[in-house]
Motif scaffolding. Sequence first.
Motif, PDB file in Angstrom:
ATOM      1  N   ALA A  85       0.818  -1.093  -0.037  1.00  0.00           N
ATOM      2  CA  ALA A  85      -0.051  -0.032   0.020  1.00  0.00           C
ATOM      3  C   ALA A  85       0.985   1.267  -0.021  1.00  0.00           C
ATOM      4  O   ALA A  85       0.443   2.012  -0.792  1.00  0.00           O
ATOM      5  CB  ALA A  85      -1.003  -0.073   1.221  1.00  0.00           C
ATOM      6  N   VAL A  86       1.720   1.210   0.897  1.00  0.00           N
ATOM      7  CA  VAL A  86       2.761   2.193   1.083  1.00  0.00           C
ATOM      8  C   VAL A  86       3.457   2.803  -0.568  1.00  0.00           C
ATOM      9  O   VAL A  86       3.534   3.737  -1.085  1.00  0.00           O
ATOM     10  CB  VAL A  86       3.906   2.177   1.866  1.00  0.00           C
ATOM     11  CG1 VAL A  86       4.795   3.406   1.920  1.00  0.00           C
ATOM     12  CG2 VAL A  86       3.312   2.091   3.342  1.00  0.00           C
ATOM     13  N   LEU A  87       3.910   1.453  -1.154  1.00  0.00           N
ATOM     14  CA  LEU A  87       4.533   1.861  -2.508  1.00  0.00           C
ATOM     15  C   LEU A  87       3.602   2.137  -3.145  1.00  0.00           C
ATOM     16  O   LEU A  87       3.945   3.060  -4.336  1.00  0.00           O
ATOM     17  CB  LEU A  87       5.153   0.502  -3.108  1.00  0.00           C
ATOM     18  CG  LEU A  87       6.403  -0.034  -2.346  1.00  0.00           C
ATOM     19  CD1 LEU A  87       6.704  -1.478  -2.635  1.00  0.00           C
ATOM     20  CD2 LEU A  87       7.546   0.941  -2.616  1.00  0.00           C
ATOM     21  N   GLU A  88       2.116   1.855  -3.418  1.00  0.00           N
ATOM     22  CA  GLU A  88       1.471   2.296  -4.271  1.00  0.00           C
ATOM     23  C   GLU A  88       1.086   3.782  -4.157  1.00  0.00           C
ATOM     24  O   GLU A  88       0.943   4.487  -5.174  1.00  0.00           O
ATOM     25  CB  GLU A  88      -0.010   1.544  -4.193  1.00  0.00           C
ATOM     26  CG  GLU A  88      -1.278   1.512  -5.036  1.00  0.00           C
ATOM     27  CD  GLU A  88      -1.905   2.996  -5.073  1.00  0.00           C
ATOM     28  OE1 GLU A  88      -2.331   3.518  -6.022  1.00  0.00           O
ATOM     29  OE2 GLU A  88      -2.010   3.524  -3.591  1.00  0.00           O
ATOM     30  N   ARG A  89       0.840   4.330  -2.924  1.00  0.00           N
ATOM     31  CA  ARG A  89       0.785   5.397  -2.591  1.00  0.00           C
ATOM     32  C   ARG A  89       1.983   6.506  -3.011  1.00  0.00           C
ATOM     33  O   ARG A  89       2.040   7.674  -3.737  1.00  0.00           O
ATOM     34  CB  ARG A  89       0.548   5.929  -1.269  1.00  0.00           C
ATOM     35  CG  ARG A  89      -0.875   5.495  -0.712  1.00  0.00           C
ATOM     36  CD  ARG A  89      -2.015   6.185  -1.271  1.00  0.00           C
ATOM     37  NE  ARG A  89      -2.354   5.797  -2.630  1.00  0.00           N
ATOM     38  CZ  ARG A  89      -3.169   6.463  -3.440  1.00  0.00           C
ATOM     39  NH1 ARG A  89      -3.749   7.786  -2.809  1.00  0.00           N
ATOM     40  NH2 ARG A  89      -3.622   6.061  -4.346  1.00  0.00           N
ATOM     41  N   LEU A  90       3.200   6.020  -3.020  1.00  0.00           N
ATOM     42  CA  LEU A  90       4.519   6.462  -3.402  1.00  0.00           C
ATOM     43  C   LEU A  90       4.417   6.793  -4.839  1.00  0.00           C
ATOM     44  O   LEU A  90       4.759   7.945  -5.217  1.00  0.00           O
ATOM     45  CB  LEU A  90       5.477   5.668  -2.919  1.00  0.00           C
ATOM     46  CG  LEU A  90       6.095   5.902  -1.451  1.00  0.00           C
ATOM     47  CD1 LEU A  90       7.416   4.806  -1.067  1.00  0.00           C
ATOM     48  CD2 LEU A  90       6.524   7.496  -1.246  1.00  0.00           C
ATOM     49  N   ALA A  91       3.798   5.746  -5.483  1.00  0.00           N
ATOM     50  CA  ALA A  91       3.623   5.965  -6.988  1.00  0.00           C
ATOM     51  C   ALA A  91       2.610   6.881  -7.175  1.00  0.00           C
ATOM     52  O   ALA A  91       2.850   7.665  -8.443  1.00  0.00           O
ATOM     53  CB  ALA A  91       3.320   4.568  -7.592  1.00  0.00           C
ATOM     54  N   ALA A  92       1.383   7.008  -6.754  1.00  0.00           N
ATOM     55  CA  ALA A  92       0.341   7.789  -7.024  1.00  0.00           C
ATOM     56  C   ALA A  92       0.214   9.135  -6.303  1.00  0.00           C
ATOM     57  O   ALA A  92      -0.186  10.102  -7.121  1.00  0.00           O
ATOM     58  CB  ALA A  92      -0.935   6.897  -6.691  1.00  0.00           C
ATOM     59  N   GLU A  93       0.642   9.331  -5.113  1.00  0.00           N
ATOM     60  CA  GLU A  93       0.482  10.601  -4.509  1.00  0.00           C
ATOM     61  C   GLU A  93       1.642  10.778  -3.363  1.00  0.00           C
ATOM     62  O   GLU A  93       1.236  10.715  -2.209  1.00  0.00           O
ATOM     63  CB  GLU A  93      -0.873  10.466  -3.344  1.00  0.00           C
ATOM     64  CG  GLU A  93      -1.991  10.449  -4.310  1.00  0.00           C
ATOM     65  CD  GLU A  93      -2.398  11.791  -5.200  1.00  0.00           C
ATOM     66  OE1 GLU A  93      -1.571  12.846  -4.743  1.00  0.00           O
ATOM     67  OE2 GLU A  93      -3.308  12.248  -5.843  1.00  0.00           O
ATOM     68  N   PRO A  94       2.888  10.854  -3.907  1.00  0.00           N
ATOM     69  CA  PRO A  94       4.065  10.780  -3.079  1.00  0.00           C
ATOM     70  C   PRO A  94       4.126  12.050  -2.035  1.00  0.00           C
ATOM     71  O   PRO A  94       4.352  11.869  -0.995  1.00  0.00           O
ATOM     72  CB  PRO A  94       5.123  10.934  -4.017  1.00  0.00           C
ATOM     73  CG  PRO A  94       4.587  11.560  -5.361  1.00  0.00           C
ATOM     74  CD  PRO A  94       3.333  10.956  -5.302  1.00  0.00           C
ATOM     75  N   ARG A  95       3.628  13.180  -2.414  1.00  0.00           N
ATOM     76  CA  ARG A  95       3.744  14.397  -1.719  1.00  0.00           C
ATOM     77  C   ARG A  95       2.653  14.114  -0.552  1.00  0.00           C
ATOM     78  O   ARG A  95       2.876  14.579   0.699  1.00  0.00           O
ATOM     79  CB  ARG A  95       3.403  15.481  -2.612  1.00  0.00           C
ATOM     80  CG  ARG A  95       3.263  16.799  -1.626  1.00  0.00           C
ATOM     81  CD  ARG A  95       3.123  17.952  -2.530  1.00  0.00           C
ATOM     82  NE  ARG A  95       3.142  19.298  -1.827  1.00  0.00           N
ATOM     83  CZ  ARG A  95       3.399  20.635  -2.125  1.00  0.00           C
ATOM     84  NH1 ARG A  95       2.917  20.578  -3.536  1.00  0.00           N
ATOM     85  NH2 ARG A  95       2.988  21.686  -1.565  1.00  0.00           N
ATOM     86  N   ALA A  96       1.256  13.861  -0.926  1.00  0.00           N
ATOM     87  CA  ALA A  96       0.491  13.641   0.007  1.00  0.00           C
ATOM     88  C   ALA A  96       0.809  12.525   1.090  1.00  0.00           C
ATOM     89  O   ALA A  96       0.636  12.729   2.229  1.00  0.00           O
ATOM     90  CB  ALA A  96      -0.960  13.346  -0.495  1.00  0.00           C
ATOM     91  N   LEU A  97       1.348  11.480   0.744  1.00  0.00           N
ATOM     92  CA  LEU A  97       1.801  10.462   1.434  1.00  0.00           C
ATOM     93  C   LEU A  97       2.944  10.810   2.635  1.00  0.00           C
ATOM     94  O   LEU A  97       2.709  10.719   3.769  1.00  0.00           O
ATOM     95  CB  LEU A  97       2.403   9.157   0.800  1.00  0.00           C
ATOM     96  CG  LEU A  97       2.760   8.145   1.666  1.00  0.00           C
ATOM     97  CD1 LEU A  97       1.829   7.653   2.548  1.00  0.00           C
ATOM     98  CD2 LEU A  97       3.580   6.952   0.942  1.00  0.00           C
ATOM     99  N   ARG A  98       3.835  11.615   2.176  1.00  0.00           N
ATOM    100  CA  ARG A  98       4.851  11.997   2.894  1.00  0.00           C
ATOM    101  C   ARG A  98       4.189  13.078   3.978  1.00  0.00           C
ATOM    102  O   ARG A  98       4.750  13.120   5.163  1.00  0.00           O
ATOM    103  CB  ARG A  98       5.973  12.758   2.005  1.00  0.00           C
ATOM    104  CG  ARG A  98       6.926  11.787   1.384  1.00  0.00           C
ATOM    105  CD  ARG A  98       8.179  12.149   0.649  1.00  0.00           C
ATOM    106  NE  ARG A  98       8.571  11.404  -0.209  1.00  0.00           N
ATOM    107  CZ  ARG A  98       9.513  10.431   0.422  1.00  0.00           C
ATOM    108  NH1 ARG A  98       9.845  10.302   1.703  1.00  0.00           N
ATOM    109  NH2 ARG A  98      10.237   9.596  -0.461  1.00  0.00           N
TER     110      ARG A  98
END
Length: 243
Positions: A206-219
């Motif tokens: 899930a973290v990798l998927e978000r890093l690909a899709a929404e990296p700024r929001a995830l961080r």
Amino acid sequence: MSGADEGRQWPDEISVDNARTTLLQLLARAGVPADDAGQLIGLLEAGALALAHEELSGRDLSAPGDKGEAYESGWLDGAGDLLAELGAVTERTLLRVVSPEGEHEAAGQRPRARRMEVERTQVALTPLYLSFTEVSELDPEATEEVLTAVLATMTPRQRARYAGRLTEFAEYHRARLGRLFATFGAGSAITVHGRFSLVHSATSIAVLERLAAEPRALREEWDAAELPPAWLDGLTTAWDSAS
């Protein structure tokens, strides 16, 4: 009255409501809060409509037989109108689930993930993770914190189909994920503790998927949740090395 007189034996509105109420009561006895249970049932209802719409959209909707061009045109118009209305019903049903007050979706807001949304994500992740490696999980509290941060990058509507998105991500990157878990995951020489801890957790997908899709929001959500920066950096390093 005979079965033939009654026609198709489909559940009527009262019978459907009875089944819904029964399920809510059974879930309540199992300790599931009413709001969470209602959300699950609503998603199933919206999903059934969406799948019916998808099935019908893929069918040949032309009129049976050869009754002329005017009949064919009218048939197609009617079938198109019914399909459009089914889509509208699906949309309304989904919105009642993900945005019962009509606020979050309209504004694109991302409210804190509910318990059931976290549970659904865990259920989706577990078989995906086990298709690559063996069980080697972080403690439950850390898992919940990571998934809460992941889900905070999405609107409730996006969360409603996140299981499908995770499956698509895992299938598209299957070879790369296989290399990642073989090198850094359970069974490798990398310890479960340290900067590569997330590779030992189903949450890594899930973290990798978000890093690909929404990296700024995830961080941003990661920092807000005060999760270890080393976990995110270590997973990023491991992912880059598996390319």
